[in-house]
Scaffold this motif. Structure first.
Motif, short mmCIF file in Angstrom:
data_model
loop_
_atom_site.label_atom_id
_atom_site.label_comp_id
_atom_site.label_asym_id
_atom_site.label_seq_id
_atom_site.Cartn_x
_atom_site.Cartn_y
_atom_site.Cartn_z
N THR A 271 -9.26 3.61 0.28
CA THR A 271 -9.95 3.44 -0.99
C THR A 271 -11.32 4.12 -0.94
O THR A 271 -12.03 4.03 0.07
CB THR A 271 -10.15 1.95 -1.29
N VAL A 272 -11.67 4.80 -2.01
CA VAL A 272 -12.98 5.44 -2.09
C VAL A 272 -14.07 4.40 -1.87
O VAL A 272 -14.05 3.31 -2.47
CB VAL A 272 -13.16 6.13 -3.45
N PRO A 298 -8.55 13.51 4.17
CA PRO A 298 -9.31 13.30 2.94
C PRO A 298 -10.80 13.49 3.18
O PRO A 298 -11.30 13.19 4.28
CB PRO A 298 -8.99 11.84 2.59
N PRO A 299 -11.55 13.99 2.20
CA PRO A 299 -13.00 14.14 2.35
C PRO A 299 -13.64 12.81 2.77
O PRO A 299 -13.32 11.76 2.22
CB PRO A 299 -13.46 14.58 0.97
N GLY A 300 -14.53 12.89 3.75
CA GLY A 300 -15.20 11.71 4.26
C GLY A 300 -14.60 11.17 5.53
O GLY A 300 -15.20 10.32 6.19
N PRO A 314 -13.81 7.35 2.72
CA PRO A 314 -13.27 8.32 1.76
C PRO A 314 -14.18 8.47 0.55
O PRO A 314 -14.76 7.49 0.06
CB PRO A 314 -11.91 7.72 1.37
N THR A 315 -14.29 9.68 0.07
CA THR A 315 -15.19 9.96 -1.06
C THR A 315 -14.47 10.42 -2.31
O THR A 315 -15.04 10.35 -3.40
CB THR A 315 -16.21 11.04 -0.66
N THR A 316 -13.22 10.89 -2.16
CA THR A 316 -12.55 11.52 -3.30
C THR A 316 -11.12 11.02 -3.43
O THR A 316 -10.34 11.14 -2.47
CB THR A 316 -12.53 13.05 -3.13
N PRO A 317 -10.74 10.48 -4.61
CA PRO A 317 -9.34 10.05 -4.78
C PRO A 317 -8.41 11.25 -4.70
O PRO A 317 -8.78 12.38 -4.99
CB PRO A 317 -9.33 9.43 -6.18
N GLY A 318 -7.17 10.97 -4.30
CA GLY A 318 -6.18 12.03 -4.26
C GLY A 318 -5.14 11.77 -3.19
O GLY A 318 -5.17 10.75 -2.48
N TYR A 320 -3.41 13.47 0.18
CA TYR A 320 -3.73 14.46 1.20
C TYR A 320 -2.66 14.43 2.30
O TYR A 320 -2.40 13.37 2.89
CB TYR A 320 -5.10 14.17 1.82
N PRO A 344 -9.10 5.04 -6.26
CA PRO A 344 -10.44 4.65 -6.72
C PRO A 344 -10.76 3.21 -6.33
O PRO A 344 -9.85 2.42 -6.05
CB PRO A 344 -10.35 4.81 -8.24
#
Length: 405
Positions: A271-272, A298-300, A314-318, A320, A344
């Protein structure tokens, strides 16, 4: 010289796969969000001769008895443990120390068991060997059920080359058999790991160290350039010459390595804004290091190459997809693929299950059922059931009224 051994065919460990899709009136399942790649086949290798420990000094070592008939000569030590029956010396000659039911003999037996375990663990270069006559073999590990020799076998290599034969059942050599060392190959580095007993028939010259689970016997006139080591049974000799190899590397510097095999599940979702902490683990010796070989985290999130830990926020939903590979210098490497869904903040998650984006009605994280579909189907079935019941009551009442009228 390092042996590079190819892995055998073997049963794969349970594959990480998508679940099947079941069609039913009120049950709809969905695919997993994290999918693992198929496992690699682990391989165990050795970069030198097998370490025999204190058993290396013995021409003959047995557990239950050593029996001799005739003019046998052992150029090396004779050992027996835990039993004490040594017969036929003289006339047999031992040009070494006799250790019978004492501490050195017991230690040698323990070292023999360790060496046998190493020899058994190595991954074969070639499987299914049987009759060796006529072969010219390069260094490697050769396995079979019953291994036999009735003619010439040539081993071609250097003084550092190593041959290991794994006979799951027996080793049998016959009159007329001969082992030829070519190119500088040494009897120091030839090992015969035998699952039951070895029989070296009359007059057959033999090369290498026999590591037998049970017993070893020789026929009259046999000459052994090596050692006869039995872990649970007897060694029986008839007019035999045994020359323990000298000037050998004792194998203490040899390194046994096992290629990595990933043991952890694919990485879960996250989760972001919520701390993420998961780890890729593997077996193997030495310990593996980990790298991202395909896709991206994932970013982060970052991967610790030493521990296999994947941590961060994590910083960005999606969604990966990433492949992480474990390597330790012994082929083959092993890899695992994960599809990580980052959702999110506020999206419900169930511990141990991948996350599902809010509003995505194709998946339910806790059951895998389709939320809206389940409600609709269940409601429809309930409605249909009520209607059918009402209709049945009305029909029965009409029939009763008609009969009564």
């Amino acid at each position: 010289m390092r042996l590079e051994l190819s892995p055998p065919a073997r049963s794969a460990r349970p594959a990480r796969t998508r679940p099947r899709l079941f069609a039913a009136a009120a049950v709809v399942t969905v695919g997993l969000l994290a999918i693992g790649a198929g496992p690699a086949n682990a391989a165990t290798t050795i970069d030198g001769p097998i370490n025999l420990g204190t058993a290396a000094g013995y021409g003959v070592l047995a557990a239950s008895a050593v029996t001799n008939t005739g003019a046998t000569t052992i150029n090396g030590d004779l050992g027996l443990s835990p039993e004490s029956s040594v017969t036929g010396f003289p006339p047999g000659i031992v040009n070494g120390t006799q250790n019978v039911t004492n501490e050195p003999a017991a230690l040698a037996q323990n070292d023999l068991l360790t060496a046998m375990g190493v020899a058994s663990s190595l991954t074969p270069t070639t499987q299914g060997v049987g009759e060796l006559t006529g072969l010219n073999l390069t260094p490697g590990v050769y396995s079979g059920g019953v291994i036999s020799l009735s003619g010439n076998l040539t081993l071609t290599g250097t003084a550092e080359s190593v041959w290991i034969f794994q006979a799951a059942s027996r080793l049998d050599t016959f009159t007329g058999a001969s082992i030829i060392l070519a190119g500088g190959a040494s009897a120091c580095n030839v090992f015969w790991r035998v699952g039951s007993s070895a029989t070296l028939d009359a007059g057959a010259p033999f090369v290498g160290t026999v590591l037998a689970d049970t017993s070893i016997s020789t026929g009259s006139g046999t000459v052994v350039e090596g050692r006869l080591l039995a872990s649970t049974g007897a060694v029986t000799l008839i007019n035999t010459v045994i020359n323990r190899p000298t000037g050998c590397d004792d194998g203490s510097g040899s390194e046994v390595t096992t290629s990595p095999e990933i043991t952890s599940a694919p990485l879960p979702g996250g989760t972001v804004g919520t701390t993420y902490d998961s780890t890729v683990t593997s077996t193997g010796s030495p310990d593996a290091t980990y790298t991202v070989t395909s896709g991206a985290l994932p970013p982060g999130l970052v991967l610790d190459s030493v521990t296999g830990g994947v941590t961060g926020t994590p910083t960005t939903p999606g969604t990966y997809t990433v492949t992480i590979t474990a390597s330790n210098g012994s082929a083959p490497d092993d890899s695992i693929e994960s599809t990580i869904v980052i959702v999110p903040p506020g999206t419900p998650q169930v511990p141990g299950q991948p996350a599902v984006p809010a509003g995505d009605m194709t998946r339910l994280p806790d059951t895998g059922f389709q939320g809206s579909t389940l409600a609709i189907v269940a409601g429809s079935l309930l409605g249909l059931g009520l209607l059918a019941g009402i209709a049945s009551v009305i029909v029965r009442r009409r029939r009763r009224d008609q009969l009564g009228g």
